[in-house]
Design an enzyme around this catalytic site. Structure first.
Site, PDB file in Angstrom:
ATOM      1  N   ASP A 178       0.637  -1.344   0.232  1.00  0.00           N
ATOM      2  CA  ASP A 178      -0.145   0.280   0.359  1.00  0.00           C
ATOM      3  C   ASP A 178       1.018   1.313  -0.127  1.00  0.00           C
ATOM      4  OD1 ASP A 178      -2.164   1.811   0.566  1.00  0.00           O
ATOM      5  OD2 ASP A 178      -1.404   2.128   2.843  1.00  0.00           O
ATOM      6  N   ASP A 221      -0.232   5.592   0.922  1.00  0.00           N
ATOM      7  CA  ASP A 221      -0.139   6.155   2.071  1.00  0.00           C
ATOM      8  C   ASP A 221      -0.399   5.258   3.639  1.00  0.00           C
ATOM      9  OD1 ASP A 221      -0.078   8.638  -0.312  1.00  0.00           O
ATOM     10  OD2 ASP A 221      -2.357   7.960   0.006  1.00  0.00           O
TER      11      ASP A 221
HETATM   12 MG    MG Z   1      -2.374   3.502   3.797  1.00  0.00          MG
END
Ligand code: MG
Length: 171
Positions: A10, A12
């Protein structure tokens, strides 16, 4: 030649500190331990693919062009650390098969790169990241969220460096 094994990341909250809809390079800040984790993954023979929900685009917080600028900047940051990134896939939409917890981005990457999903790993900071990995057939899916209970996660980690012990050396 054996199929690729991948560490799916992932973005952020996993690679860069989540400062709420990040798109300015000036807001970039490494999550502690993620670079060491990535270096260890590459050394063990994994490729790195980033899969990221970017609904800030449909919400109008920033544009595809802004996203592209940040993505180019992110690639430079990894390159400066000596970490190659195989691919970066994003979903700009709020309702879409590619938006995690749906597995679309993972499946697109698998098709594009011939990935051995069951031998691959994922790391994200939200339950939906783990759920998307599971739905895509990724073998082990880790949640970077201290104290959170997520039954579908292989393990819940306090730091990305805890993932290093799960890497298996590839021939
Ligand atoms: Mg995230």
């Amino acid at each position: 030649m054996s199929k690729r094994r991948v560490l799916f990341l992932d973005r952020d909250g996993t690679i860069n500190v989540d400062k709420h809809y990040v798109y300015r390079p000036s807001d970039f800040e490494w999550v502690p331990g993620i670079v060491d984790c990535c270096r260890a993954a590459v050394a063990a023979g994994y490729d790195i693919v980033i899969v990221t929900n970017q609904s800030g685009i449909e919400r109008g917080y920033f544009s595809e062009a802004d996203y592209a600028v940040f993505t180019a900047f992110l690639r430079e940051q990894f390159a400066e650390q000596g970490v190659p990134i195989l691919d970066i896939l994003h979903c700009p939409w709020l309702v879409h098969e590619n938006r995690k917890p749906n597995p679309g981005l993972f499946l697109k990457a698998a098709e594009r790169w011939g990935i051995d999903m069951s031998a691959s790993l994922s790391l994200g900071d939200k339950s939906r990241d783990v759920q998307a990995g599971v739905a895509a057939g990724v073998g082990r899916n880790f949640l970077l969220a201290p104290g959170v209970v997520e039954p579908t996660a292989t393990a819940v980690l306090n730091s990305p460096t805890e993932l290093i012990s799960y890497f298996e050396q590839i021939d």
